[in-house]
Enzyme design. Structure first.
Site, PDB file in Angstrom:
ATOM      1  N   ARG A   1      13.271 -10.699   1.690  1.00  0.00           N
ATOM      2  CA  ARG A   1      13.025 -12.084   2.087  1.00  0.00           C
ATOM      3  C   ARG A   1      13.892 -13.040   1.265  1.00  0.00           C
ATOM      4  NH1 ARG A   1      11.997 -16.374   5.288  1.00  0.00           N
ATOM      5  NH2 ARG A   1      10.482 -17.835   4.415  1.00  0.00           N
TER       6      ARG A   1
ATOM      7  N   GLY B   1       3.512 -17.775   3.495  1.00  0.00           N
ATOM      8  CA  GLY B   1       2.835 -18.012   4.767  1.00  0.00           C
ATOM      9  C   GLY B   1       2.699 -16.768   5.604  1.00  0.00           C
TER      10      GLY B   1
ATOM     11  N   GLU C   1     -21.251   0.029  -3.180  1.00  0.00           N
ATOM     12  CA  GLU C   1     -21.370   1.012  -4.281  1.00  0.00           C
ATOM     13  C   GLU C   1     -21.795   0.314  -5.570  1.00  0.00           C
ATOM     14  OE1 GLU C   1     -21.122   4.210  -3.899  1.00  0.00           O
ATOM     15  OE2 GLU C   1     -20.056   4.444  -2.007  1.00  0.00           O
TER      16      GLU C   1
END
Length: 385
Positions: free
Chosen positions: A269, A341, A364
């Site tokens: 990215r 986002g 649990e």
């Protein structure tokens, strides 16, 4: 298990998880259902009985081996593990810990093969974190036990073939000493399973309420026979301790996946013309998550070793469950942050795991219950004030 054989099992499970299940995660989440072919493949691989004794058709893994297997299974949707987790864990262990030889011989081979799906019916609407307050009751009427009450959030209830039901059999005994466990087959008159719950996450893993209205079972349904009368609470606690190490290892596997997703995204990215992995604040998020994962893995393995040795079957399971559940939540939160986002969008893996991870701090035994268990075990009488 022989080291070479166990290594082969881990390799096969890793391929199964990453090649067959991971590509189906979005579909499982959307449809809230585990594909039938995945279920059948899991049966053939022995995953319904990996923690059950070999003499009953299981793989007989130690807790240390089981933890390593759970690391692999945790890499994908937790609904995969949930499909066979109760057979290996809290339900199957009821028979291993407290069952008669006849009960073990009758049920465990079918549970280990996956031909029978077992559910652990302990939690109630007003008895969750403290199961000793359960109000489901059972009384002896001739040669039959009659059960009345309700259970909540019971995993695999809509699919179960048999329920391990915890009920109060001595109302005058101290809360932890008047509870027994019963084997109740699905379809028994008076047993009703409600529609499956609609949860925040972990789609594909079904839970539901279960109701008992004058459910009659033979005297032989009492787990442990006469010796098991009023010993259900201690049986449950032994099963839950094993389950806490088991589920902690699953969380470690999820943390590994979340780190991998974060690294992959930060490596591709771009922002402002640069890979976001070059930004030091993003690097810090990933470094913190890798450190959390590393610490969680070490904690689980140490707890598993002590559990196998019998040197710590209480504090260790609670410590590792507390740490791992809080750890994976932090890692999931950072993974969403790294994705920005995109991490808030359905269809993105880290968004799904963020929803899935939230439950780990609740079931649990909640994180707060683990804190209480750990502190009371260390402080003894001082904890009573």
């Amino acid at each position: 298990m022989d080291a070479a054989d166990f290594s082969a099992v881990l390799s096969e499970v890793r391929r199964f998880v990453r090649d067959r299940v991971v590509p189906l995660e979005a579909e499982i989440d959307e449809k809230d259902e585990m594909p039938a072919d995945i279920r059948e493949a899991a049966k053939k691989m022995g995953l319904f009985g990996f923690a059950l004794p070999e003499e009953y058709g299981g793989l007989g893994l130690s807790m240390y081996e089981e933890a390593q297997l759970m690391f692999e299974l945790g890499y994908t949707t937790p609904s995969l593990r949930s499909m066979f987790g109760t057979n290996n864990g809290i339900a199957g262990h009821v028979l291993m810990v407290g069952g008669t030889e006849e009960q073990k011989a009758h049920w465990l081979p079918r549970i280990a093969s996956g031909d029978v799906l077992a559910s652990f019916a302990l939690t109630e609407p007003d008895a969750g974190s403290d199961p000793s307050t359960l109000t489901t009751k059972a009384y002896l009427d001739g040669d039959e036990w009659v059960i009345n009450g309700a259970k909540r959030y019971i995993t695999n209830a809509p699919l179960a073939d048999v329920f391990m039901v915890f009920a109060r059999t001595d109302p005058d005994a101290p809360r932890t000493r008047g509870i027994s466990t019963f084997l109740v087959p699905a379809g028994t008159p008076g047993l009703t399973v409600a529609p499956k719950d609609h949860k925040m996450g972990q789609f594909g893993a079904w839970t539901a309420d279960v109701f008992f209205d004058d459910v009659r079972v033979p005297a032989s349904a009492l787990v442990g026979g006469e010796d098991g009368l009023n010993r259900g609470f201690s049986t449950a606690m032994g099963c839950i301790a094993h389950g806490r190490v088991h589920i902690s290892a699953l969380m470690v596997g999820m943390a590994e996946r979340l780190v991998d997703e974060s690294v992959a995204y930060a490596s591709t990215r771009k922002q402002s013309g640069k890979l976001i992995g070059s930004f030091q604040l993003v690097q810090g998020l990933i470094a913190d998550s890798q450190t959390d994962y590393y610490a969680g893995r070490a904690t689980v393995l140490e707890a598993a070793r002590a559990f196998d040795a019998g040197t710590d079957t209480k504090i260790g399971p609670s410590c590792t469950k507390y740490f791992a559940s809080e750890m994976v939540w932090r890692v999931a939160d950072r993974a969403v942050q790294v994705h920005g986002g995109a991490g808030y969008m359905r269809g993105v893996a880290v968004e799904r795991f963020y929803r899935d991870a939230r439950l780990f701090r609740i079931y649990e035994g909640t994180s707060q219950i683990q804190q209480v268990i750990i502190a009371k075990a260390l402080l003894g009488e001082a904890a009573r004030g």
